[in-house]
Write an enzyme that holds these catalytic residues in place. Structure first.
Site, PDB file in Angstrom:
ATOM      1  N   SER A 130     -31.310  28.355 -39.477  1.00 45.98           N
ATOM      2  CA  SER A 130     -31.605  28.990 -38.250  1.00 45.98           C
ATOM      3  C   SER A 130     -32.285  28.544 -37.166  1.00 45.98           C
ATOM      4  CB  SER A 130     -32.508  30.567 -38.765  1.00 45.98           C
ATOM      5  OG  SER A 130     -33.604  29.880 -39.079  1.00 45.98           O
ATOM      6  N   HIS A 164     -26.258  32.992 -40.801  1.00 47.16           N
ATOM      7  CA  HIS A 164     -25.798  32.506 -39.537  1.00 47.16           C
ATOM      8  C   HIS A 164     -24.505  31.708 -39.569  1.00 47.16           C
ATOM      9  CE1 HIS A 164     -29.566  32.992 -37.485  1.00 47.16           C
ATOM     10  NE2 HIS A 164     -30.184  32.692 -38.474  1.00 47.16           N
ATOM     11  N   LYS A 171     -26.446  40.073 -37.737  1.00 47.33           N
ATOM     12  CA  LYS A 171     -26.278  39.097 -36.734  1.00 47.33           C
ATOM     13  C   LYS A 171     -24.798  39.012 -36.522  1.00 47.33           C
ATOM     14  CE  LYS A 171     -30.412  36.812 -38.042  1.00 47.33           C
ATOM     15  NZ  LYS A 171     -30.993  36.295 -39.143  1.00 47.33           N
TER      16      LYS A 171
HETATM   17  C1  LIG Z   1     -32.486  36.800 -39.941  1.00 41.65           C
HETATM   18  C2  LIG Z   1     -32.694  35.852 -41.173  1.00 41.65           C
HETATM   19  C3  LIG Z   1     -32.755  36.582 -42.276  1.00 41.65           C
HETATM   20  C4  LIG Z   1     -33.385  37.921 -42.444  1.00 41.65           C
HETATM   21  O1  LIG Z   1     -32.221  38.965 -42.335  1.00 41.65           O
HETATM   22  P1  LIG Z   1     -32.523  40.170 -41.636  1.00 41.65           P
HETATM   23  O2  LIG Z   1     -31.294  41.198 -42.101  1.00 41.65           O
HETATM   24  O3  LIG Z   1     -32.594  40.266 -40.302  1.00 41.65           O
HETATM   25  O4  LIG Z   1     -33.849  40.896 -42.437  1.00 41.65           O
HETATM   26  C5  LIG Z   1     -32.762  35.846 -43.358  1.00 41.65           C
HETATM   27  N1  LIG Z   1     -32.404  34.660 -43.299  1.00 41.65           N
HETATM   28  C6  LIG Z   1     -32.215  33.978 -42.451  1.00 41.65           C
HETATM   29  C7  LIG Z   1     -31.642  32.431 -42.396  1.00 41.65           C
HETATM   30  C8  LIG Z   1     -32.084  34.445 -41.104  1.00 41.65           C
HETATM   31  O5  LIG Z   1     -31.848  34.057 -39.914  1.00 41.65           O
END
Ligand SMILES: *Cc1c(COP(=O)(O)O)cnc(C)c1O
Length: 390
Positions: free
Chosen positions: A179, A207, A239
């Site tokens: 990330s 991602h 996302k």
């Molecule tokens: C954003 C993210 C999460 C968390 O997901 P949410 O649905 O926002 O709680 C988990 N793992 C990674 C790699 C992320 O970037």
């Protein structure tokens, strides 16, 4: 000092170290242009990779679902909160990523807690990449199983830890796309190591979903893999999907085990139906609108080519996450502030989100950006470079 004075002192020292965190108040929807107070900024730090967060089709689907299904699910999935809409979405999602079965969670954070903590007690072993997302790391730390981390994408380190573990049950967890770096994990190698050591491989594709693979099916799909008996996938919906929630996919036995055991699944209210409907509409759009994936890839290419031409140090990333490593916290903040004066929102990512001494600008690109907007950002970065800020 009493505890309250201590907290105030801690806040002040965070300020001094340029580590104090503050929230920007957006006055409107997520998108390539946002307003914060009087400022209109081009947004280069959202994870809305496909531009779905404010898409009319998702909004419409959400409104229609609220009328039909209400705005609250009323209970957890195992009590009486599992509506047909959720069931259908799970089935469609499993099919989309090529898995036998899927389970919807409220957040990716909770899904990571669930997967990491549902399988073994004290006698298990959890192995994680050092650059994994905080939610995976936290889940590992809180687990009663033995928890160990290997150097970033270092397969010989992982192999050694697996060999040392002997017959112990092991789970290997890795971000599929990291990330804060944007690089892709060695998915095939991790899968092979899991297979040969009878371990479970778990990939967090927050991602990669919506970005990589055939029509955004994700990182595993991009390398010809799918969830199986010993390969589990997490796709998040907040996302690229532009809505909220997360889906774990794997085989039926695995998913059914989660339904029995996963406390972050069992002891929480099911997602609101209109949120699920937005995700379902997003899935439909991913199948209908190919141009978004191609446009995003083109923007990434333009950005990287031009950024290198102006002498910026990029990381080894082919994804929409294009960080510029700076190192020093104060310098990184200064760059972020300067960009903001020039009309761009790019947040400064500092420790503990990234290791000490590796503060960075985390630039993220979206299919909702135009080529012109990328060009304008590059001009601004070039100006910062000339001022020797970068
Ligand atoms: C954003 C993210 C999460 C968390 O997901 P949410 O649905 O926002 O709680 C988990 N793992 C990674 C790699 C992320 O970037």
């Amino acid at each position: 000092m009493n505890w309250h004075q201590q907290l105030s002192a801690d806040l002040l020292s965070a300020e001094d170290a340029h580590l104090r965190r503050r929230r920007n108040i957006l006055e409107g929807a997520q998108g390539p242009q946002v307003r914060i107070g009087e400022e209109r900024l081009t947004n280069f730090c959202s994870n809305d990779y496909l531009g779905f967060a404010n898409h009319p089709k998702l909004i419409e689907a959400s409104i229609e679902a609220a009328k039909k299904w209400g705005v609250g699910s009323g209970a957890s999935h195992l009590v009486c909160g599992h509506q047909q809409l959720a069931e259908q979405f799970e089935q469609d999602f499993a099919k989309f990523v090529g898995a036998e079965s899927a389970l919807l969670f409220s957040t990716g954070y909770m899904a990571n807690f669930a997967v990491v903590n549902s399988f073994f007690d004290r006698d298990g072993l959890i192995l994680q990449d050092k650059s994994n997302h905080a939610s995976l790391i936290d889940a590992g730390r809180l687990s009663r199983a033995k928890f160990s981390r290997y150097a970033h994408s270092d397969m010989s380190a992982l192999q050694k830890q697996l060999s040392d573990a002997g017959d112990q049950s092991a789970l290997i967890a890795s971000d599929a796309v990291f990330s804060m770096e944007g690089d892709i994990a060695p998915l095939q190698e991790i899968s092979d190591l899991a297979q040969s050591h009878n371990a479970l491989a778990y990939f967090d594709d927050a991602h990669g979903f919506g970005v990589l693979g055939d029509q955004g099916r994700g990182s595993l799909n991009a390398v010809g893999l799918a969830p199986t008996e010993n390969r589990i996938l997490l796709s998040t919906l907040g996302k690229a999907m532009g809505s909220f929630g997360a889906v774990v996919t794997g085989d039926k036995v695995f998913i059914d085990t989660l339904i029995q055991k996963a406390r972050p699944y069992i002891y929480t209210t099911a997602l609101p139906p209109h949120v699920i409907a937005a995700s379902a509409a997003g899935l439909g759009l991913m199948l209908d609108e190919d141009w978004r994936f191609a446009h995003l890839q083109r923007l990434i290419q333009i950005f990287r080519t031009e950024a290198k031409a102006i002498g910026l140090q990029l990381l080894n990333s082919t994804t929409p996450i294009q960080p510029i490593l700076i190192g020093d916290n104060q310098k990184t903040l200064a760059c972020s502030e300067r960009l903001r004066e020039l009309g761009f929102l790019v947040t400064a990512i500092r420790p503990p989100t990234v290791p000490e001494g590796s503060a960075r600008l985390r630039i993220t690109l979206s299919a909702a950006h135009s080529e012109d907007q990328i060009g304008q950002l590059l001009e601004a970065l070039s100006a910062l470079k000339k001022m020797e800020l970068l």
